[in-house]
Design an enzyme around this catalytic site. Structure first.
Site, PDB file in Angstrom:
ATOM      1  N   SER A 190     -11.061   4.833  -2.254  1.00 44.71           N
ATOM      2  CA  SER A 190     -10.057   4.481  -3.278  1.00 44.71           C
ATOM      3  C   SER A 190      -9.151   5.637  -3.632  1.00 44.71           C
ATOM      4  CB  SER A 190     -10.759   4.019  -4.556  1.00 44.71           C
ATOM      5  OG  SER A 190     -11.546   2.903  -4.273  1.00 44.71           O
ATOM      6  N   THR A 201     -10.616   4.847  -8.694  1.00 45.76           N
ATOM      7  CA  THR A 201      -9.631   5.870  -9.049  1.00 45.76           C
ATOM      8  C   THR A 201     -10.331   6.987  -9.783  1.00 45.76           C
ATOM      9  OG1 THR A 201      -7.849   4.300  -9.262  1.00 45.76           O
ATOM     10  CG2 THR A 201      -7.647   6.306 -10.568  1.00 45.76           C
ATOM     11  N   THR A 224      -5.250   8.211  -6.915  1.00 44.74           N
ATOM     12  CA  THR A 224      -5.758   6.941  -6.368  1.00 44.74           C
ATOM     13  C   THR A 224      -5.003   6.531  -5.106  1.00 44.74           C
ATOM     14  OG1 THR A 224      -6.305   4.662  -7.021  1.00 44.74           O
ATOM     15  CG2 THR A 224      -4.128   5.421  -7.621  1.00 44.74           C
ATOM     16  N   ARG A 249       3.815  -1.381  -3.993  1.00 37.89           N
ATOM     17  CA  ARG A 249       3.204  -1.527  -5.319  1.00 37.89           C
ATOM     18  C   ARG A 249       2.703  -0.172  -5.843  1.00 37.89           C
ATOM     19  NH1 ARG A 249      -2.064  -0.337  -7.708  1.00 37.89           N
ATOM     20  NH2 ARG A 249      -2.385  -1.792  -9.421  1.00 37.89           N
ATOM     21  N   VAL A 250       2.968   0.072  -7.118  1.00 37.78           N
ATOM     22  CA  VAL A 250       2.459   1.267  -7.797  1.00 37.78           C
ATOM     23  C   VAL A 250       1.725   0.785  -9.044  1.00 37.78           C
ATOM     24  CG1 VAL A 250       3.147   3.338  -9.078  1.00 37.78           C
ATOM     25  CG2 VAL A 250       4.287   2.769  -6.925  1.00 37.78           C
ATOM     26  N   GLY A 251       0.562   1.353  -9.305  1.00 38.33           N
ATOM     27  CA  GLY A 251      -0.218   0.941 -10.473  1.00 38.33           C
ATOM     28  C   GLY A 251      -0.025   1.882 -11.647  1.00 38.33           C
ATOM     29  N   ASP A 252      -1.073   2.025 -12.417  1.00 34.78           N
ATOM     30  CA  ASP A 252      -1.016   2.859 -13.627  1.00 34.78           C
ATOM     31  C   ASP A 252      -1.258   4.332 -13.351  1.00 34.78           C
ATOM     32  OD1 ASP A 252      -3.665   2.176 -12.815  1.00 34.78           O
ATOM     33  OD2 ASP A 252      -4.422   2.907 -14.733  1.00 34.78           O
ATOM     34  N   THR A 268      -9.206   3.639 -15.165  1.00 34.12           N
ATOM     35  CA  THR A 268      -9.429   3.091 -13.833  1.00 34.12           C
ATOM     36  C   THR A 268      -9.467   1.566 -13.983  1.00 34.12           C
ATOM     37  OG1 THR A 268     -10.907   3.111 -11.914  1.00 34.12           O
ATOM     38  CG2 THR A 268     -11.954   3.298 -14.045  1.00 34.12           C
ATOM     39  N   GLY A 269      -9.183   0.875 -12.903  1.00 33.83           N
ATOM     40  CA  GLY A 269      -9.194  -0.583 -12.974  1.00 33.83           C
ATOM     41  C   GLY A 269      -7.832  -1.158 -12.634  1.00 33.83           C
ATOM     42  N   GLY A 290      -4.433  -1.671 -12.590  1.00 35.99           N
ATOM     43  CA  GLY A 290      -3.382  -0.839 -13.161  1.00 35.99           C
ATOM     44  C   GLY A 290      -2.316  -1.609 -13.909  1.00 35.99           C
TER      45      GLY A 290
HETATM   46  N1  ASP Z   1      -5.918   1.885 -11.394  1.00 36.42           N
HETATM   47  C1  ASP Z   1      -5.687   1.861  -9.989  1.00 36.42           C
HETATM   48  C2  ASP Z   1      -4.441   1.117  -9.705  1.00 36.42           C
HETATM   49  O1  ASP Z   1      -4.200   0.098 -10.318  1.00 36.42           O
HETATM   50  C3  ASP Z   1      -6.745   1.252  -9.170  1.00 36.42           C
HETATM   51  C4  ASP Z   1      -8.143   1.411  -9.565  1.00 36.42           C
HETATM   52  O2  ASP Z   1      -8.524   2.137 -10.445  1.00 36.42           O
HETATM   53  O3  ASP Z   1      -8.914   0.745  -8.914  1.00 36.42           O
HETATM   54  O4  ASP Z   1      -3.727   1.492  -8.801  1.00 36.42           O
END
Ligand code: ASP
Length: 327
Positions: A85, A187, A205, A215-218, A238-239, A241
């Site tokens: 990850s 992450t 991450t 795509r871009v997350g948090d 984490t999680g 995003g």
């Molecule tokens: N937070 C990360 C994202 O959304 C992914 C993750 O923590 O699993 O890119």
């Protein structure tokens, strides 16, 4: 600014002299007391990343800065091809491209981030270069990659055989649709306090597995995946995003701590805010960790199973975060 800093410093040292002499005058019949105000270094990171927190602790223990500690700590995971990850070995997007996101923030609220970065093992170090050597905060895509090469980073293939094989397998049944897989959130977000009492944070991450290209997350978004305010504390996530971005999760948690909440209470409220914005839908994972200026820590998540590592003078602990859904 300079004058304000001077006044602040001089009033602090005056206060120090005042309290020292007050202690001395009140306690004439006792031995002079030494008030131990030594700041205790501490590092905290999402998930059971023993090698990463070990590395960060080593830096702190050698009187290194919190900034160096978090950078060098998360680099361990970025280089570890078994962590799918983060960094090299990360799961690719649905087209087979590994794209990395990272950000870093220091005690002076300086920050740097890279988004959708390809072919570079250590996005966190590129983010630090953005922070320290450019007038910008974020670089994305090709621009970030070219910047990295200019700064001496080497081009490397990030897609390992293992991640490639799994992606090919996923393609057979997925109908090309990204899946929110709650088991798949590793992450690394890391926060540290150094021996001067300064706080820094890093988050890195490869993002959601098999995401839509681009795509871009948090994780590289300051305030969402990571936030540090040296007067208050820091938080990281984490999680999924998208949910953390919608609620500016890490910033929210730091602001809640500023208002007097403990790190644990602030993380709980951050998670509950996300839940309330989803009409109590609970089929995804979010985990937050936080630390305050006193070195108190907290962690909370939606689904059971989120753990975080704390390394302080008291030793090394892997903590299971309490969760909204009880296990
Ligand atoms: N937070 C990360 C994202 O959304 C992914 C993750 O923590 O699993 O890119």
């Amino acid at each position: 600014m300079k004058r304000r800093k001077f006044l602040k410093n001089s009033s602090l040292s005056t206060a120090g002299i005042f309290s020292a002499s007050l202690l001395a005058s009140c306690e004439t019949d006792k031995k002079p007391q030494v008030v131990n105000k030594m700041i205790k270094p501490i590092v905290i990171a999402t998930w059971d990343v023993l090698n990463a927190t070990n590395k960060a602790w080593q830096v702190l223990n050698n009187a290194g800065t919190a900034l160096d500690a978090v950078e060098q700590g998360v680099m361990i995971e970025e280089a570890d091809i078994n962590n799918q990850s983060v960094g090299k070995g990360g799961r690719p997007d649905r087209d087979g491209n590994v794209t990395l996101d990272a950000c870093i923030m220091d005690k002076d609220s300086n920050c740097g981030a890279v988004l959708y970065l390809k072919n570079i093992v250590h996005p966190i170090s590129v983010a630090r270069k953005v922070m320290e050597e450019t007038p910008h905060v974020m670089l994305a895509g090709k621009g970030a990659e070219l910047f990295a090469y200019q700064k001496g980073f080497k081009k490397e293939n990030l897609l390992t055989e293992k991640s490639k094989a799994e992606w090919l397998e996923w393609k057979k049944t997925s109908k090309y649709q990204p899946v929110i897989n709650i088991e798949n959130h590793d992450t690394i977000g890391m926060l540290a306090i150094d021996s001067k009492g300064d706080i820094a944070g890093a988050c890195t991450t490869s993002g959601m597995a098999y995401k839509i290209g681009g795509r871009v997350g948090d994780s590289p978004i300051i305030g969402a995946g990571l936030f540090v305010d040296n007067e208050v504390g820091g938080a990281t996530a984490t999680g999924v995003g998208e949910e953390v971005v919608r609620t500016v999760g890490s910033f929210l948690i730091v602001e809640l701590m500023r208002q007097g909440k403990t790190p644990q209470e602030a993380c709980e409220e951050g998670v509950k805010r996300i839940i309330s914005k989803n009409n109590e839908k609970l089929d995804f994972q979010i985990g937050f960790i936080a630390i305050n200026k006193k070195g108190e820590t907290g962690g909370y998540c939606i689904q059971p199973g989120f753990t975080y590592r704390v390394y302080s003078e008291q030793g090394h602990i892997n903590k299971t975060a309490s969760s909204y859904i009880s296990s």
